[in-house]
Design a protein around this motif. Structure first.
Motif, mmCIF file in Angstrom:
data_model
loop_
_atom_site.group_PDB
_atom_site.id
_atom_site.type_symbol
_atom_site.label_atom_id
_atom_site.label_comp_id
_atom_site.label_asym_id
_atom_site.label_seq_id
_atom_site.Cartn_x
_atom_site.Cartn_y
_atom_site.Cartn_z
ATOM 1 N N MET A 1 0.709 -1.028 0.222
ATOM 2 C CA MET A 1 -0.279 -0.304 -0.270
ATOM 3 C C MET A 1 0.893 1.494 -0.348
ATOM 4 O O MET A 1 1.766 1.251 0.552
ATOM 5 C CB MET A 1 -0.719 -0.070 1.069
ATOM 6 N N GLN A 2 0.416 2.380 -0.902
ATOM 7 C CA GLN A 2 1.274 3.715 -0.712
ATOM 8 C C GLN A 2 0.787 4.366 0.066
ATOM 9 O O GLN A 2 -0.182 5.083 0.788
ATOM 10 C CB GLN A 2 0.385 4.156 -2.211
ATOM 11 N N TYR A 3 1.975 5.200 1.114
ATOM 12 C CA TYR A 3 1.699 5.680 1.742
ATOM 13 C C TYR A 3 2.342 6.881 2.143
ATOM 14 O O TYR A 3 3.190 6.957 1.559
ATOM 15 C CB TYR A 3 1.831 5.084 4.139
ATOM 16 N N PRO A 4 1.590 7.806 2.480
ATOM 17 C CA PRO A 4 2.650 8.946 2.093
ATOM 18 C C PRO A 4 3.717 9.415 4.058
ATOM 19 O O PRO A 4 3.092 9.520 4.389
ATOM 20 C CB PRO A 4 0.985 10.925 2.587
ATOM 21 N N LEU A 5 4.614 10.015 2.706
ATOM 22 C CA LEU A 5 5.781 10.108 3.627
ATOM 23 C C LEU A 5 6.148 11.868 3.530
ATOM 24 O O LEU A 5 6.541 11.945 2.176
ATOM 25 C CB LEU A 5 6.386 10.099 3.001
ATOM 26 N N TYR A 6 6.314 12.226 4.455
ATOM 27 C CA TYR A 6 6.681 13.934 4.428
ATOM 28 C C TYR A 6 8.262 14.184 4.520
ATOM 29 O O TYR A 6 9.001 13.753 5.923
ATOM 30 C CB TYR A 6 6.162 14.870 5.236
ATOM 31 N N VAL A 7 8.733 14.462 3.265
ATOM 32 C CA VAL A 7 10.419 15.440 3.537
ATOM 33 C C VAL A 7 11.369 15.912 4.202
ATOM 34 O O VAL A 7 10.440 17.107 2.897
ATOM 35 C CB VAL A 7 10.937 13.912 2.165
ATOM 36 N N HIS A 8 11.647 15.825 4.177
ATOM 37 C CA HIS A 8 12.505 17.715 4.718
ATOM 38 C C HIS A 8 14.148 16.716 4.721
ATOM 39 O O HIS A 8 14.929 16.019 4.675
ATOM 40 C CB HIS A 8 12.731 18.043 5.925
ATOM 41 N N ARG A 9 15.288 17.793 4.383
ATOM 42 C CA ARG A 9 16.411 17.984 4.330
ATOM 43 C C ARG A 9 16.880 18.263 5.795
ATOM 44 O O ARG A 9 16.556 18.610 6.276
ATOM 45 C CB ARG A 9 16.989 19.078 3.402
ATOM 46 N N VAL B 1 5.366 5.674 -0.127
ATOM 47 C CA VAL B 1 6.292 5.029 -0.219
ATOM 48 C C VAL B 1 4.817 3.432 -0.171
ATOM 49 O O VAL B 1 4.361 3.497 0.514
ATOM 50 C CB VAL B 1 7.016 5.188 1.255
ATOM 51 N N ASP B 2 5.713 2.252 -0.918
ATOM 52 C CA ASP B 2 4.617 1.085 -0.668
ATOM 53 C C ASP B 2 5.372 0.259 0.667
ATOM 54 O O ASP B 2 7.053 0.381 0.793
ATOM 55 C CB ASP B 2 5.538 0.817 -2.025
ATOM 56 N N ILE B 3 4.517 0.570 1.390
ATOM 57 C CA ILE B 3 5.079 -0.225 2.861
ATOM 58 C C ILE B 3 3.866 -1.975 2.913
ATOM 59 O O ILE B 3 2.401 -2.068 1.748
ATOM 60 C CB ILE B 3 3.955 -0.096 4.130
ATOM 61 N N ASP B 4 4.991 -2.797 3.014
ATOM 62 C CA ASP B 4 4.658 -3.890 2.178
ATOM 63 C C ASP B 4 3.759 -4.437 3.721
ATOM 64 O O ASP B 4 4.210 -4.993 4.537
ATOM 65 C CB ASP B 4 5.741 -5.214 1.955
#
Length: 133
Positions: free
Chosen positions: A1-9, A79-82
């Motif tokens: 399943m595709q879960y949202p991930l918030y990415v920062h430097r 991100v695809d989470i298994d």
């Protein structure tokens, strides 16, 4: 399943990220690929052989952008989470709420850095525990 991930430097060389649907799962990495691998591994390890109820992924861009974690300095990725090793499965449902109640739910979820789905899942699990205990 595709879960949202918030990415920062993270400084000038790395990345850090958080999942709104998994509030306790944070990840970091020196490269973007390492970050996504670490994020995936963190969530999968948290729920490996688990019977915990897992919120369905939040896919609403407007709901994600309304979260406090979205400070405008990062990017959203999926991100695809298994979750095949998780013994419980989430399903999408549709139900009606009073608009004022939904606004309260969204406000409380936002305060906790959670999505609506994660907040409602947590509230239902907590309420069921009270009924059982």
């Amino acid at each position: 399943m595709q879960y949202p991930l918030y990415v920062h430097r993270n400084g000038s060389t790395g990345f850090r990220a958080s999942f709104p649907d998994f509030p306790t799962a944070d990840a970091s990495g020196d490269s973007f690929d390492e970050l996504t691998r670490n994020a995936r591994a963190t969530v999968e390890a948290m729920y490996d052989r688990s019977e915990q109820l897992i919120a369905a992924p939040t896919c609403s861009t407007s709901e994600l952008q309304a979260l406090q974690m979205d400070d405008g300095n990062g990017i959203w990725v999926f991100v695809d989470i298994d979750l095949t090793r998780v013994t419980s499965k989430s399903v999408a449902i549709q139900f009606n709420l009073l608009e004022s109640l939904l606004l309260q739910v969204d406000a409380w979820a936002k305060k906790r850095g959670m999505t609506r789905s994660a907040f409602l899942t947590r509230a239902l699990v907590d309420e069921l525990k009270k009924l059982e205990g």
